[in-house]
Structure formats: C-alpha cells, structure tokens
Design a protein around this motif. Structure first.
Motif, short mmCIF file in Angstrom:
data_model
loop_
_atom_site.label_atom_id
_atom_site.label_comp_id
_atom_site.label_asym_id
_atom_site.label_seq_id
_atom_site.Cartn_x
_atom_site.Cartn_y
_atom_site.Cartn_z
N LYS A 296 10.71 -32.79 10.72
CA LYS A 296 9.97 -31.61 11.19
C LYS A 296 10.84 -30.75 12.10
O LYS A 296 10.95 -29.53 11.94
CB LYS A 296 8.72 -32.04 11.96
N GLU B 45 9.17 -37.04 12.32
CA GLU B 45 9.31 -36.07 13.41
C GLU B 45 10.70 -35.43 13.39
O GLU B 45 10.84 -34.23 13.64
CB GLU B 45 9.05 -36.75 14.77
N SER C 174 12.20 -27.08 11.25
CA SER C 174 11.67 -26.02 12.12
C SER C 174 12.78 -25.29 12.85
O SER C 174 12.75 -24.05 12.98
CB SER C 174 10.68 -26.62 13.12
N THR D 2 -4.49 -37.96 12.55
CA THR D 2 -3.25 -38.65 12.19
C THR D 2 -2.70 -39.50 13.32
O THR D 2 -2.28 -40.65 13.11
CB THR D 2 -2.18 -37.63 11.75
N GLU E 32 -0.39 -29.97 4.95
CA GLU E 32 -1.38 -30.07 6.02
C GLU E 32 -0.83 -30.83 7.22
O GLU E 32 -1.23 -30.59 8.35
CB GLU E 32 -2.65 -30.76 5.50
N PHE E 33 0.08 -31.76 6.97
CA PHE E 33 0.72 -32.48 8.08
C PHE E 33 1.72 -31.57 8.78
O PHE E 33 1.74 -31.49 10.00
CB PHE E 33 1.43 -33.73 7.56
N HIS E 34 2.53 -30.89 7.97
CA HIS E 34 3.49 -29.91 8.51
C HIS E 34 4.14 -29.21 7.32
O HIS E 34 4.50 -29.87 6.34
CB HIS E 34 4.56 -30.60 9.37
N PRO E 35 4.30 -27.87 7.38
CA PRO E 35 4.89 -27.15 6.25
C PRO E 35 6.24 -27.70 5.82
O PRO E 35 6.58 -27.66 4.63
CB PRO E 35 5.01 -25.71 6.78
N SER E 36 7.01 -28.24 6.74
CA SER E 36 8.35 -28.74 6.41
C SER E 36 8.30 -30.00 5.56
O SER E 36 9.31 -30.41 5.00
CB SER E 36 9.13 -29.03 7.70
N LEU E 37 7.12 -30.63 5.45
CA LEU E 37 7.00 -31.88 4.69
C LEU E 37 6.54 -31.65 3.25
O LEU E 37 6.41 -32.60 2.48
CB LEU E 37 6.01 -32.82 5.40
N THR E 38 6.30 -30.39 2.89
CA THR E 38 5.80 -30.08 1.55
C THR E 38 6.69 -30.64 0.45
O THR E 38 6.20 -31.18 -0.55
CB THR E 38 5.69 -28.55 1.37
#
Length: 420
Positions: free
Chosen positions: A212, A209, A216, A194, A383-389
């Motif tokens: 995220k 970011e 987080s 990425t 897969e990029f970050h759980p917070s982006l689901t």
C-alpha cells in the motif's frame, strides 16, 4: 411515459448511473444519518443492491438489456488494463505464498462443499437432490461448480459436459447468483471490520501495508493536474488494448479449438480453455502488465486506476441488476444446498486463515477469485485499498486456469453423493 419495466438500454444505463451517483454522493456525507449508515453498509454493496431492487420490483427488465454484456466485454478489460498499468509485480511477489494458499483452499472448499451439501440435504429432503438422466440435480449443480471455480466460461463448459436439462437451467443460475452474492455481501461487510478480523486471525499484514505504502508513494510522486491529452492517452491505452485483447483472444481460442481435441470437444475436461472471454481477460491483463514496464505507468498520476475503478463500478451495477430478490425463496431446497455449499467454502477458508495466520484480505480475495472471478475479485481487492486491485486481478486469472478441472472433479463427487 413507457410502461414498466423499462427495456431500453439507454434508460436502464441512466438508472444504473443514477444509483451509482446517489451512493457515491451520500457516502461522501460524513455526518448525520448517512455517515452512520455507511459505517455499517459498504459503498460497493449499495452499488450492487440498488440495481437489484430496481430489477426485483419490476422497474427494469434485465433480460432484455445488453448493459452487462457491454460492461463485461468492453469496460471490464479496459478496467483491467488501466488498473494493472502501474502494477508492481515485485511487490506483489513479496506478499508471499499465503495469497495462493488461500485461493487454493477456496477451490478445495468448492470441490468438496458440493457433494457434502448434497449428502446433508438428502437426509431431510431426498427428492431435492434426485432426478434421473438430464434432469438429475447433480448435473445442474455441476454448472454452479463451474461458475464458482472460474466463472461463466467454466459454467457453460459444465452445462455442455453434463447435459443438464436447459429448461431447468435458469433455476441453477438463480441459485448461483443468489448464494454467491449473499456471500459477497458478507465479505464486503467484513471489509469494514478488517482490523478486528486480522487481530482475531493473528495475521501479519506487514507485506500488504508495505505494498500500500509503496504504491501510494509512487502515485503521489507522479500525481499531476490531468489534461485533455492525458484522458485521450488513457482512452488510447484502454480501448486499443481492449481491441487487441478481443482480437488475440478470438484467434487464440480458435487456434486451440482447431488444433487440440481436448479443447475442441465440450465433453473434455479442458474445453473451457477454448473460451474467447477467458483469453480476452488474460490478454487484457497481460497488456496492462506489459505497459507497467514502460513510461505508460506514469499515467497512474493522471488517474488511470480511478477511471478503471469507475468502469468496475458500472460492471457491479449491471451484476446487481441480474439478481431478482423476489425469487430468492422460490426453491428453498436448492437454495439450502447452495447455502451449505458456500458455508463449507467459507468455513475452510476461515480455518486455513487461522492456521497460517493469513490476513482477511487474502481470505476475501482468494474466495472471490474463485466464486466471483474477474468480475468481483478486483472490486473486493479495491475495497481494501486501490493499490491492491492488481492482486485480485491476477488471482482471478489463475481461477480461470484451474476452474474446469476443479469443477469437473466436483461434479463427479456430486454424482456419487446423489446416488448414496
């Protein structure tokens, strides 16, 4: 021992869990062969590929299994609720318009990609794109357009609208699965690169970011040792919500079918709005978003999204099992149409991302919200970050909304292209 392939769901589910356990255990080994292997091959791709191998070599029989149905009707809506339970809508809106632009670009890529693919293949193999009446290939390809702009509900609608020969329909489903999942595999390989891709796109990833960090930080603040009560409450939120989503989805779809001719008639452009699955997904997402405005959002600290993620990975394994790798080259002409089609979709997305300097995240999730829908867009986003689901979930729901109209237009253009 039973003869192969296994047909019992209890055995098949056990094998799928074996695959998931093997992948997650080996991916946790950061040294030696496995450390190098998972630096190249994404975890989620292996979770898809191993069940595909089980089906392809004849160990399991996907056609006799209900595991995908259970995963998509029970675990998927539960995952949507648990993964949107702590959603920060304001932060998502702060991502700006690029996510929506990339999603709509993906839709346009599917709409124009089909007819262009037919025109290209017709030059070399006109019989591949021929056929008359119900056997006309463009009618079958219309079902793929439906699947790639919104998912299974739209695919079924296109089959009803254009009356493709159902004896040949299995071949179209195969092309859909093979090509869509090859593209998914490429996207997942890109996730590991990425940063390099974003530098090439000259993308501004600051809003991503920021999201995220915000999510987080909130998760760390509310993190706690999970108790039995926490698990029971998560069970309560998830599956009471699933029950409500199914109930309201069933009645709302029935209400639309009973009162609106354009939805009741399968030959109308808005007919897929009568799909119970569509409204089940919409209501499950709405329930999760509703809970995010209550104290229930603090259950993220007890692992709500992690349990939702586990449900999603079970769904991924059942999706992988639907693909028989041995049949990939059964119909090379139609596979070629599919590959050209998805290449146009991908090329348009890359071009637009380069023009507006959109992050690879928006490209990947915008594509999968079209091609994969609610089943894969949240997986790719996570897969990029759980917070982006939650971004993947919301775009996938939007895909259902625009899907049928886009697929219908694509089918009409493919009919024209077939007759040139």
């Amino acid at each position: 021992m039973d003869q192969l392939p296994f047909t019992q769901d209890t055995v098949i589910f056990g094998l799928l869990c074996l695959c998931l356990g093997f992948v997650f255990y080996t991916s946790s080994i950061k040294t030696g062969f496995w450390g190098k292997f998972y630096r190249v091959v994404p975890t989620v791709l292996m979770c898809y590929l191993l069940p595909a191998i089980l089906a392809s070599v004849g160990i399991v029989d996907e056609s006799s299994s209900n595991t995908y149905y259970v995963a998509s009707r029970y675990l998927l809506p539960a995952a949507l609720i648990l993964m949107t339970l702590s959603i920060d809508l304001k932060a998502i809106l702060n991502l700006g318009s690029k996510a929506l632009i990339m999603f709509l670009t993906g839709t346009v890529g599917i709409v124009i990609g089909g007819p262009i693919a037919i025109l290209i293949v017709s030059i070399f193999s006109p019989e591949t794109v021929g056929g008359v009446g119900p056997d006309a290939v463009w009618r079958g390809l219309a079902t793929i357009a439906g699947s790639w702009i919104g998912g299974g509900a739209n695919q079924a609608a296109m089959l009803e609208v254009f009356k493709y020969n159902q004896e040949s329909y299995g071949g179209m489903v195969l092309i859909d699965i093979v090509v869509a999942n090859l593209w998914l595999a490429i996207i997942l390989l890109g996730v590991g690169k990425t940063d390099k891709i974003d530098r090439w796109l000259k993308a501004d990833t600051s809003s991503i970011e920021a999201l995220k960090v915000k999510v987080s930080t909130h998760t760390e603040k509310i993190a706690r040792v999970t108790t039995l009560k926490d698990f029971i409450m998560l069970l309560f939120f998830a599956f009471v919500g699933v029950g409500v989503a199914h109930l309201t989805g069933h009645h709302f779809a029935g209400f639309l079918q009973d009162n609106f001719e354009v939805i009741r008639n399968p030959q109308k452009i808005l007919s897929s709005l009568g799909s119970e699955f569509l409204w089940m997904v919409v209501f499950a997402t709405a329930i999760g978003i509703g809970l995010s405005f209550t104290k229930a959002k603090n259950y993220e600290g007890a692992g709500a999204s992690k349990i939702g993620g586990m449900f999603i990975y079970i769904l991924v394994a059942t999706i992988g099992m639907k693909m028989d790798l041995g049949k990939v080259l059964d119909n090379p002409g139609l596979i070629a149409i599919g590959l050209i089609w998805i290449t146009i979709h991908a090329g348009l997305l890359i071009l637009m991302a380069k023009i507006i300097k959109a992050p690879f995240f928006f490209l990947a999730v915008g594509s999968q919200a079209n091609v994969g829908g609610a089943a894969s867009a949240p997986v790719v986003a996570a897969e990029f970050h759980p917070s982006l689901t939650s971004v993947g979930i919301l775009l996938a729901v939007f895909g259902y909304v625009v899907g049928t109209a886009g697929a219908y237009l694509c089918a009409l253009l493919m009919e024209v292209a077939s007759n040139v």
